[in-house]
Design a protein around this motif. Sequence first.
Motif, PDB file in Angstrom:
ATOM      1  N   GLY A  22       0.790  -1.208   0.000  1.00  0.00           N
ATOM      2  CA  GLY A  22       0.000   0.000   0.000  1.00  0.00           C
ATOM      3  C   GLY A  22       0.826   1.262   0.000  1.00  0.00           C
ATOM      4  N   GLU A  23       2.145   1.115  -0.103  1.00  0.00           N
ATOM      5  CA  GLU A  23       3.022   2.286  -0.086  1.00  0.00           C
ATOM      6  C   GLU A  23       3.284   2.779  -1.489  1.00  0.00           C
ATOM      7  OE1 GLU A  23       6.574   2.102   2.287  1.00  0.00           O
ATOM      8  OE2 GLU A  23       5.767   0.432   3.419  1.00  0.00           O
ATOM      9  N   ARG A  24       3.414   4.095  -1.600  1.00  0.00           N
ATOM     10  CA  ARG A  24       3.850   4.657  -2.872  1.00  0.00           C
ATOM     11  C   ARG A  24       5.325   4.388  -3.058  1.00  0.00           C
ATOM     12  NH1 ARG A  24       0.984   9.499  -4.660  1.00  0.00           N
ATOM     13  NH2 ARG A  24       3.008  10.379  -5.085  1.00  0.00           N
ATOM     14  N   CYS A  25       5.739   4.344  -4.324  1.00  0.00           N
ATOM     15  CA  CYS A  25       7.157   4.134  -4.583  1.00  0.00           C
ATOM     16  C   CYS A  25       7.906   5.455  -4.372  1.00  0.00           C
ATOM     17  CB  CYS A  25       7.377   3.613  -5.998  1.00  0.00           C
ATOM     18  SG  CYS A  25       9.112   3.512  -6.474  1.00  0.00           S
ATOM     19  N   ASP A  26       7.599   6.447  -5.206  1.00  0.00           N
ATOM     20  CA  ASP A  26       8.230   7.765  -5.091  1.00  0.00           C
ATOM     21  C   ASP A  26       9.731   7.743  -5.278  1.00  0.00           C
ATOM     22  OD1 ASP A  26       5.906   9.166  -4.767  1.00  0.00           O
ATOM     23  OD2 ASP A  26       5.957   9.101  -2.582  1.00  0.00           O
ATOM     24  N   GLY A  27      10.260   6.640  -5.765  1.00  0.00           N
ATOM     25  CA  GLY A  27      11.711   6.567  -5.952  1.00  0.00           C
ATOM     26  C   GLY A  27      12.167   7.357  -7.167  1.00  0.00           C
ATOM     27  N   TRP A  28      13.358   7.933  -7.041  1.00  0.00           N
ATOM     28  CA  TRP A  28      13.935   8.688  -8.153  1.00  0.00           C
ATOM     29  C   TRP A  28      14.893   7.817  -8.935  1.00  0.00           C
ATOM     30  CZ3 TRP A  28      13.007  13.526 -10.030  1.00  0.00           C
ATOM     31  CH2 TRP A  28      12.165  14.352  -9.249  1.00  0.00           C
ATOM     32  N   LEU A  29      14.894   8.041 -10.233  1.00  0.00           N
ATOM     33  CA  LEU A  29      15.854   7.335 -11.069  1.00  0.00           C
ATOM     34  C   LEU A  29      16.384   8.288 -12.131  1.00  0.00           C
ATOM     35  CD1 LEU A  29      14.458   6.564 -14.082  1.00  0.00           C
ATOM     36  CD2 LEU A  29      13.049   5.203 -12.546  1.00  0.00           C
ATOM     37  N   GLU A  30      17.536   7.942 -12.641  1.00  0.00           N
ATOM     38  CA  GLU A  30      18.112   8.691 -13.744  1.00  0.00           C
ATOM     39  C   GLU A  30      18.400   7.721 -14.871  1.00  0.00           C
ATOM     40  OE1 GLU A  30      21.280  11.455 -12.871  1.00  0.00           O
ATOM     41  OE2 GLU A  30      22.243  11.043 -14.787  1.00  0.00           O
ATOM     42  N   VAL A  31      17.889   8.033 -16.038  1.00  0.00           N
ATOM     43  CA  VAL A  31      18.149   7.193 -17.199  1.00  0.00           C
ATOM     44  C   VAL A  31      19.547   7.505 -17.713  1.00  0.00           C
ATOM     45  CG1 VAL A  31      17.410   6.562 -19.518  1.00  0.00           C
ATOM     46  CG2 VAL A  31      15.702   7.144 -17.775  1.00  0.00           C
ATOM     47  N   SER A  32      20.342   6.473 -17.790  1.00  0.00           N
ATOM     48  CA  SER A  32      21.717   6.647 -18.248  1.00  0.00           C
ATOM     49  C   SER A  32      21.754   7.320 -19.612  1.00  0.00           C
ATOM     50  CB  SER A  32      22.406   5.279 -18.321  1.00  0.00           C
ATOM     51  OG  SER A  32      23.657   5.395 -18.954  1.00  0.00           O
ATOM     52  N   ALA A  33      22.741   8.183 -19.807  1.00  0.00           N
ATOM     53  CA  ALA A  33      22.855   8.906 -21.081  1.00  0.00           C
ATOM     54  C   ALA A  33      23.075   7.958 -22.242  1.00  0.00           C
ATOM     55  CB  ALA A  33      23.993   9.917 -21.000  1.00  0.00           C
ATOM     56  N   ASP A  34      23.573   6.762 -21.960  1.00  0.00           N
ATOM     57  CA  ASP A  34      23.771   5.784 -23.035  1.00  0.00           C
ATOM     58  C   ASP A  34      22.950   4.521 -22.786  1.00  0.00           C
ATOM     59  OD1 ASP A  34      25.164   4.864 -20.891  1.00  0.00           O
ATOM     60  OD2 ASP A  34      27.038   4.486 -21.961  1.00  0.00           O
ATOM     61  N   ALA A  35      21.787   4.719 -22.164  1.00  0.00           N
ATOM     62  CA  ALA A  35      20.910   3.584 -21.877  1.00  0.00           C
ATOM     63  C   ALA A  35      20.527   2.877 -23.167  1.00  0.00           C
ATOM     64  CB  ALA A  35      19.655   4.064 -21.154  1.00  0.00           C
ATOM     65  N   GLY A  36      20.512   1.558 -23.115  1.00  0.00           N
ATOM     66  CA  GLY A  36      20.154   0.784 -24.294  1.00  0.00           C
ATOM     67  C   GLY A  36      18.644   0.669 -24.445  1.00  0.00           C
ATOM     68  N   PHE A  37      18.228   0.365 -25.668  1.00  0.00           N
ATOM     69  CA  PHE A  37      16.812   0.164 -25.927  1.00  0.00           C
ATOM     70  C   PHE A  37      16.579  -1.298 -26.272  1.00  0.00           C
ATOM     71  CE2 PHE A  37      13.368  -0.152 -29.099  1.00  0.00           C
ATOM     72  CZ  PHE A  37      12.314   0.198 -28.275  1.00  0.00           C
ATOM     73  N   SER A  38      15.637  -1.915 -25.583  1.00  0.00           N
ATOM     74  CA  SER A  38      15.315  -3.313 -25.818  1.00  0.00           C
ATOM     75  C   SER A  38      13.867  -3.454 -26.254  1.00  0.00           C
ATOM     76  CB  SER A  38      15.546  -4.122 -24.542  1.00  0.00           C
ATOM     77  OG  SER A  38      15.016  -5.431 -24.688  1.00  0.00           O
ATOM     78  N   ARG A  39      13.678  -4.055 -27.415  1.00  0.00           N
ATOM     79  CA  ARG A  39      12.312  -4.255 -27.899  1.00  0.00           C
ATOM     80  C   ARG A  39      11.539  -5.253 -27.037  1.00  0.00           C
ATOM     81  NH1 ARG A  39      10.816  -2.496 -32.697  1.00  0.00           N
ATOM     82  NH2 ARG A  39      12.348  -1.545 -34.084  1.00  0.00           N
ATOM     83  N   ILE A  40      12.272  -6.113 -26.375  1.00  0.00           N
ATOM     84  CA  ILE A  40      11.592  -7.180 -25.634  1.00  0.00           C
ATOM     85  C   ILE A  40      11.611  -6.947 -24.130  1.00  0.00           C
ATOM     86  CG2 ILE A  40      12.054  -8.902 -27.424  1.00  0.00           C
ATOM     87  CD1 ILE A  40      14.319  -9.959 -25.624  1.00  0.00           C
ATOM     88  N   LEU A  41      11.961  -5.724 -23.718  1.00  0.00           N
ATOM     89  CA  LEU A  41      11.997  -5.454 -22.282  1.00  0.00           C
ATOM     90  C   LEU A  41      10.608  -5.671 -21.676  1.00  0.00           C
ATOM     91  CD1 LEU A  41      13.756  -4.472 -19.939  1.00  0.00           C
ATOM     92  CD2 LEU A  41      12.967  -2.168 -20.412  1.00  0.00           C
ATOM     93  N   PHE A  42       9.604  -5.150 -22.344  1.00  0.00           N
ATOM     94  CA  PHE A  42       8.231  -5.404 -21.921  1.00  0.00           C
ATOM     95  C   PHE A  42       7.635  -6.383 -22.915  1.00  0.00           C
ATOM     96  CE2 PHE A  42       9.100  -0.924 -20.767  1.00  0.00           C
ATOM     97  CZ  PHE A  42       9.080  -1.070 -19.405  1.00  0.00           C
ATOM     98  N   ASP A  43       7.935  -7.634 -22.701  1.00  0.00           N
ATOM     99  CA  ASP A  43       7.544  -8.626 -23.696  1.00  0.00           C
ATOM    100  C   ASP A  43       6.079  -8.971 -23.546  1.00  0.00           C
ATOM    101  OD1 ASP A  43       8.763 -11.947 -24.630  1.00  0.00           O
ATOM    102  OD2 ASP A  43       7.416 -10.518 -25.599  1.00  0.00           O
ATOM    103  N   GLN A  44       5.272  -8.359 -24.409  1.00  0.00           N
ATOM    104  CA  GLN A  44       3.833  -8.588 -24.356  1.00  0.00           C
ATOM    105  C   GLN A  44       3.356  -9.356 -25.584  1.00  0.00           C
ATOM    106  OE1 GLN A  44       2.438  -4.532 -23.895  1.00  0.00           O
ATOM    107  NE2 GLN A  44       2.503  -4.736 -21.667  1.00  0.00           N
ATOM    108  N   GLY A  45       4.299  -9.844 -26.355  1.00  0.00           N
ATOM    109  CA  GLY A  45       3.911 -10.621 -27.514  1.00  0.00           C
ATOM    110  C   GLY A  45       3.241  -9.828 -28.599  1.00  0.00           C
ATOM    111  N   GLU A  46       3.560  -8.548 -28.683  1.00  0.00           N
ATOM    112  CA  GLU A  46       2.884  -7.697 -29.658  1.00  0.00           C
ATOM    113  C   GLU A  46       3.833  -7.206 -30.741  1.00  0.00           C
ATOM    114  OE1 GLU A  46       1.218  -4.561 -27.404  1.00  0.00           O
ATOM    115  OE2 GLU A  46      -0.266  -5.805 -26.420  1.00  0.00           O
ATOM    116  N   GLU A  47       5.018  -7.792 -30.826  1.00  0.00           N
ATOM    117  CA  GLU A  47       5.984  -7.294 -31.811  1.00  0.00           C
ATOM    118  C   GLU A  47       5.508  -7.511 -33.223  1.00  0.00           C
ATOM    119  OE1 GLU A  47       8.731  -5.493 -31.585  1.00  0.00           O
ATOM    120  OE2 GLU A  47       8.116  -5.213 -29.511  1.00  0.00           O
TER     121      GLU A  47
END
Length: 81
Positions: free
Chosen positions: A56-81
Motif C-alpha cells: 500500500g506504499e507509494r514508490c516515489d523513488g527517483w531514477l536517472e536514465v543513463s545517457a547511453d541507456a540501451g533500448f530493448s524491444r523485448i523489455l516489456f515482452d507482451q507478444g505484440e511485436e
Amino acid sequence: MSTNEILIVNKIGRADGDYGCYCPHCGKPMFFSEDDLDDIRGSQYQHSRVISLMTGERCDGWLEVSADAGFSRILFDQGEE
Ligand SMILES: [Zn+2]
C-alpha cells in the motif's frame, strides 16, 4: 520505504507506444511522457503515482536514465511485436 537515492537505469523498453523502464526501486514498470529517446536519456524521473498492492506504499523513488541507456524491444515482452 523508498530511499532518496537516485538509481541509474540502463535499459529502456517500449510498450503500447510509450517508452518505459523497470523502476530500480520497486521493480515495477514506469513510463515516460517523452516520445524521443534522446529526451529520456540523461533525464531524472520520479516513480510517483505507483502504489504497491502488497504494502500500500507509494514508490516515489527517483531514477536517472543513463545517457547511453540501451533500448530493448523485448523489455516489456507482451507478444505484440
Ligand atoms: Zn518504483
